[in-house]
Design a protein around this motif. Structure first.
Motif, PDB file in Angstrom:
ATOM      1  N   TYR A   1       0.851  -1.197   0.000  1.00 22.24           N
ATOM      2  CA  TYR A   1       0.000   0.000   0.000  1.00 22.24           C
ATOM      3  C   TYR A   1       0.885   1.245   0.000  1.00 22.24           C
ATOM      4  CZ  TYR A   1      -3.905   3.066   1.504  1.00 22.24           C
ATOM      5  OH  TYR A   1      -4.857   4.055   1.609  1.00 22.24           O
ATOM      6  N   ALA A   2       1.907   1.250   0.854  1.00 18.93           N
ATOM      7  CA  ALA A   2       2.817   2.390   0.932  1.00 18.93           C
ATOM      8  C   ALA A   2       3.525   2.612  -0.398  1.00 18.93           C
ATOM      9  CB  ALA A   2       3.842   2.171   2.045  1.00 18.93           C
ATOM     10  N   ARG A   3       3.992   1.514  -1.008  1.00 15.88           N
ATOM     11  CA  ARG A   3       4.703   1.619  -2.288  1.00 15.88           C
ATOM     12  C   ARG A   3       3.794   2.206  -3.363  1.00 15.88           C
ATOM     13  NH1 ARG A   3       5.919  -3.222  -2.415  1.00 15.88           N
ATOM     14  NH2 ARG A   3       7.903  -3.068  -1.310  1.00 15.88           N
ATOM     15  N   ALA A   4       2.546   1.793  -3.363  1.00 20.60           N
ATOM     16  CA  ALA A   4       1.605   2.291  -4.370  1.00 20.60           C
ATOM     17  C   ALA A   4       1.336   3.782  -4.203  1.00 20.60           C
ATOM     18  CB  ALA A   4       0.294   1.507  -4.294  1.00 20.60           C
ATOM     19  N   THR A   5       1.157   4.226  -2.960  1.00 13.56           N
ATOM     20  CA  THR A   5       0.874   5.647  -2.739  1.00 13.56           C
ATOM     21  C   THR A   5       2.087   6.514  -3.044  1.00 13.56           C
ATOM     22  OG1 THR A   5       1.457   5.497  -0.379  1.00 13.56           O
ATOM     23  CG2 THR A   5      -0.852   5.147  -0.973  1.00 13.56           C
ATOM     24  N   LEU A   6       3.281   6.033  -2.701  1.00  8.19           N
ATOM     25  CA  LEU A   6       4.494   6.822  -2.932  1.00  8.19           C
ATOM     26  C   LEU A   6       4.888   6.873  -4.400  1.00  8.19           C
ATOM     27  CD1 LEU A   6       6.613   5.587   0.112  1.00  8.19           C
ATOM     28  CD2 LEU A   6       5.770   7.911  -0.244  1.00  8.19           C
ATOM     29  N   GLY A   7       4.500   5.842  -5.173  1.00  8.33           N
ATOM     30  CA  GLY A   7       4.914   5.776  -6.567  1.00  8.33           C
ATOM     31  C   GLY A   7       3.894   6.311  -7.555  1.00  8.33           C
ATOM     32  N   THR A   8       2.905   7.020  -7.072  1.00  9.13           N
ATOM     33  CA  THR A   8       1.829   7.494  -7.949  1.00  9.13           C
ATOM     34  C   THR A   8       2.350   8.364  -9.089  1.00  9.13           C
ATOM     35  OG1 THR A   8       0.273   7.476  -6.100  1.00  9.13           O
ATOM     36  CG2 THR A   8      -0.349   8.753  -8.036  1.00  9.13           C
ATOM     37  N   ILE A   9       3.230   9.312  -8.791  1.00 13.29           N
ATOM     38  CA  ILE A   9       3.753  10.229  -9.798  1.00 13.29           C
ATOM     39  C   ILE A   9       5.185   9.882 -10.203  1.00 13.29           C
ATOM     40  CG2 ILE A   9       4.328  12.642 -10.303  1.00 13.29           C
ATOM     41  CD1 ILE A   9       1.358  12.130 -10.168  1.00 13.29           C
ATOM     42  N   ASP A  10       5.974   9.477  -9.215  1.00  9.52           N
ATOM     43  CA  ASP A  10       7.404   9.259  -9.447  1.00  9.52           C
ATOM     44  C   ASP A  10       7.858   7.989  -8.732  1.00  9.52           C
ATOM     45  OD1 ASP A  10      10.107   9.452  -9.881  1.00  9.52           O
ATOM     46  OD2 ASP A  10      10.425  11.130  -8.505  1.00  9.52           O
ATOM     47  N   GLU A  11       8.376   7.028  -9.462  1.00 11.10           N
ATOM     48  CA  GLU A  11       8.837   5.784  -8.866  1.00 11.10           C
ATOM     49  C   GLU A  11      10.344   5.774  -8.602  1.00 11.10           C
ATOM     50  OE1 GLU A  11       7.533   2.381 -11.022  1.00 11.10           O
ATOM     51  OE2 GLU A  11       5.464   2.584 -10.308  1.00 11.10           O
ATOM     52  N   THR A  12      10.998   6.912  -8.773  1.00 14.67           N
ATOM     53  CA  THR A  12      12.431   6.994  -8.522  1.00 14.67           C
ATOM     54  C   THR A  12      12.727   6.662  -7.054  1.00 14.67           C
ATOM     55  OG1 THR A  12      12.637   8.751 -10.174  1.00 14.67           O
ATOM     56  CG2 THR A  12      14.464   8.482  -8.620  1.00 14.67           C
ATOM     57  N   GLY A  13      13.632   5.735  -6.826  1.00 17.79           N
ATOM     58  CA  GLY A  13      14.009   5.375  -5.462  1.00 17.79           C
ATOM     59  C   GLY A  13      12.862   4.850  -4.635  1.00 17.79           C
ATOM     60  N   ILE A  14      11.894   4.204  -5.282  1.00 18.99           N
ATOM     61  CA  ILE A  14      10.664   3.821  -4.592  1.00 18.99           C
ATOM     62  C   ILE A  14      10.915   2.857  -3.440  1.00 18.99           C
ATOM     63  CG2 ILE A  14      10.176   1.954  -6.219  1.00 18.99           C
ATOM     64  CD1 ILE A  14       7.617   4.248  -4.430  1.00 18.99           C
ATOM     65  N   GLU A  15      11.858   1.932  -3.591  1.00 19.69           N
ATOM     66  CA  GLU A  15      12.108   0.969  -2.517  1.00 19.69           C
ATOM     67  C   GLU A  15      12.681   1.657  -1.290  1.00 19.69           C
ATOM     68  OE1 GLU A  15      10.951  -2.029  -2.512  1.00 19.69           O
ATOM     69  OE2 GLU A  15      10.218  -1.729  -4.554  1.00 19.69           O
ATOM     70  N   ASP A  16      13.607   2.585  -1.493  1.00 18.74           N
ATOM     71  CA  ASP A  16      14.193   3.313  -0.365  1.00 18.74           C
ATOM     72  C   ASP A  16      13.150   4.206   0.299  1.00 18.74           C
ATOM     73  OD1 ASP A  16      16.614   2.144  -0.868  1.00 18.74           O
ATOM     74  OD2 ASP A  16      17.457   3.869  -1.936  1.00 18.74           O
ATOM     75  N   ARG A  17      12.309   4.852  -0.496  1.00 16.95           N
ATOM     76  CA  ARG A  17      11.289   5.727   0.075  1.00 16.95           C
ATOM     77  C   ARG A  17      10.237   4.926   0.831  1.00 16.95           C
ATOM     78  NH1 ARG A  17       8.317   8.734  -3.723  1.00 16.95           N
ATOM     79  NH2 ARG A  17       9.075   7.569  -5.529  1.00 16.95           N
ATOM     80  N   THR A  18       9.916   3.735   0.319  1.00 12.02           N
ATOM     81  CA  THR A  18       8.967   2.876   1.021  1.00 12.02           C
ATOM     82  C   THR A  18       9.549   2.417   2.355  1.00 12.02           C
ATOM     83  OG1 THR A  18       8.008   2.102  -1.062  1.00 12.02           O
ATOM     84  CG2 THR A  18       7.639   0.740   0.886  1.00 12.02           C
ATOM     85  N   ALA A  19      10.809   2.005   2.341  1.00 10.53           N
ATOM     86  CA  ALA A  19      11.463   1.568   3.579  1.00 10.53           C
ATOM     87  C   ALA A  19      11.511   2.698   4.594  1.00 10.53           C
ATOM     88  CB  ALA A  19      12.871   1.066   3.277  1.00 10.53           C
ATOM     89  N   ALA A  20      11.746   3.922   4.119  1.00  9.13           N
ATOM     90  CA  ALA A  20      11.795   5.074   5.020  1.00  9.13           C
ATOM     91  C   ALA A  20      10.438   5.326   5.666  1.00  9.13           C
ATOM     92  CB  ALA A  20      12.250   6.318   4.246  1.00  9.13           C
ATOM     93  N   ARG A  21       9.359   5.119   4.910  1.00  8.36           N
ATOM     94  CA  ARG A  21       8.031   5.288   5.495  1.00  8.36           C
ATOM     95  C   ARG A  21       7.740   4.189   6.520  1.00  8.36           C
ATOM     96  NH1 ARG A  21       2.677   6.649   2.079  1.00  8.36           N
ATOM     97  NH2 ARG A  21       3.779   8.645   2.127  1.00  8.36           N
ATOM     98  N   LEU A  22       8.072   2.962   6.165  1.00 12.40           N
ATOM     99  CA  LEU A  22       7.728   1.838   7.030  1.00 12.40           C
ATOM    100  C   LEU A  22       8.522   1.819   8.327  1.00 12.40           C
ATOM    101  CD1 LEU A  22       7.387  -0.987   4.359  1.00 12.40           C
ATOM    102  CD2 LEU A  22       5.558   0.310   5.451  1.00 12.40           C
ATOM    103  N   VAL A  23       9.744   2.345   8.306  1.00  9.86           N
ATOM    104  CA  VAL A  23      10.553   2.314   9.526  1.00  9.86           C
ATOM    105  C   VAL A  23       9.936   3.187  10.607  1.00  9.86           C
ATOM    106  CG1 VAL A  23      12.147   4.268   9.136  1.00  9.86           C
ATOM    107  CG2 VAL A  23      12.961   2.201  10.297  1.00  9.86           C
ATOM    108  N   ARG A  24       9.101   4.142  10.221  1.00 11.19           N
ATOM    109  CA  ARG A  24       8.406   4.966  11.218  1.00 11.19           C
ATOM    110  C   ARG A  24       7.536   4.117  12.123  1.00 11.19           C
ATOM    111  NH1 ARG A  24       5.178   8.308   7.203  1.00 11.19           N
ATOM    112  NH2 ARG A  24       3.923   8.706   9.053  1.00 11.19           N
ATOM    113  N   GLN A  25       7.077   2.983  11.610  1.00 10.72           N
ATOM    114  CA  GLN A  25       6.179   2.129  12.385  1.00 10.72           C
ATOM    115  C   GLN A  25       6.872   1.465  13.566  1.00 10.72           C
ATOM    116  OE1 GLN A  25       4.299  -0.542   9.575  1.00 10.72           O
ATOM    117  NE2 GLN A  25       3.563   1.129   8.278  1.00 10.72           N
TER     118      GLN A  25
END
Length: 275
Positions: A120-144
């Protein structure tokens, strides 16, 4: 490109992580390839992390900690690294999440980041730009990880029913996400209520917002724009949003009825989805 011989550990959390990884690996008498073989990653990837060209993941950090006997050093550092990968405008918000004793949020059209699944996080973050999507997803999830602390914050979320119907991602993304919400059904620290469509006009029509409560600091209200964060401790704003949140909770379904609604939407709308 960073040079391993000149890597400055003070340049950034990522550089510091790479410096410490190399130091611990060399102290163990292992080459990059040997360490990679032990932790089931390529030696090339180990080298990229050591030279700050690759962002490490929590899983990588845990495996290396176990292999090198570092006492959890890299697992602690990876949180700083991933937090540094968040957009600059959002880093202050991540710090608020980490310090808060209670988080109350109202969300209009999507699930809050602290409760999102990876897909879900990957889909929302990659809506416009998928550059560095895995790193950005990991950064969001680590907040949990704030929920894994010895004294985690309590979380109260009121989500509009629209968030259950706004189909994010492909395949079984939404079914997985709603099942994830239901996994908190018996967790007294994470409480989810759904504001049903039948509530009609409500106190949150002006938009989503979050209230952060602290042990000794003033409450902070956070709202978000496109590429900008707006935290404030202004007493009038805090009082207004606190009152709005009270009314939203009162208009929302109970925790039990909310779970029943989530379960119903998951089966009726997303029951045929495949992962």
């Amino acid at each position: 490109m960073a040079n391993i011989n000149t890597l400055d550990p003070g340049a950034s959390p990522l550089d510091y992580y790479g410096f410490e990884l190399r130091r611990c690996r060399e102290a163990a008498g292992l080459t990059q390839r040997q360490l990679g073989d032990i932790v089931n990653y390529t030696g090339s990837l180990v080298g990229q992390v050591e030279t700050a060209r690759k962002v490490p993941t929590p899983e990588f950090s845990e495996r290396v900690d176990a292999a090198l006997g570092t006492g959890g050093l890299l697992s602690r550092l990876v949180e700083l690294v991933l937090r540094s990968q968040l957009p600059a405008w959002f880093r202050e918000v991540a710090e608020l999440e980490a310090r808060a004793t209670k988080i109350c949020t109202f969300q209009m059209g999507m699930i809050h980041g602290l409760l999102q699944t990876p897909t879900y996080a990957r889909a929302t973050l990659g809506t416009i730009d998928e550059t560095g999507i895995e790193d950005r997803t990991a950064a969001r999830l680590v907040r949990q990880r704030i929920f894994q602390k010895s004294t985690p914050p309590s979380f109260w979320g009121v989500f509009s029913e629209a968030a259950l119907y706004q189909e994010i991602g492909r395949g079984g993304t939404m079914r997985e996400q709603l099942a994830h919400l239901l996994s908190y059904e018996r967790d007294p620290r994470i409480n989810i209520q759904i504001l049903p469509f039948s509530a009609g006009e409500h106190a949150g029509l002006t938009g989503s917002f979050t209230l952060f409560n602290f042990a000794s600091d003033p409450t902070i209200v956070y709202t978000e724009g496109y590429g900008s964060a707006h935290p404030t401790a202004n007493p009038e704003t805090v009082a207004d949003c606190s009152l709005r949140y009270d009314h939203l909770q009162a208009a929302a379904l109970s925790i039990r009825d909310s779970a029943d609604l989530i379960r119903g939407v998951m089966e009726d709308r997303y029951g045929e989805q495949l992962a």
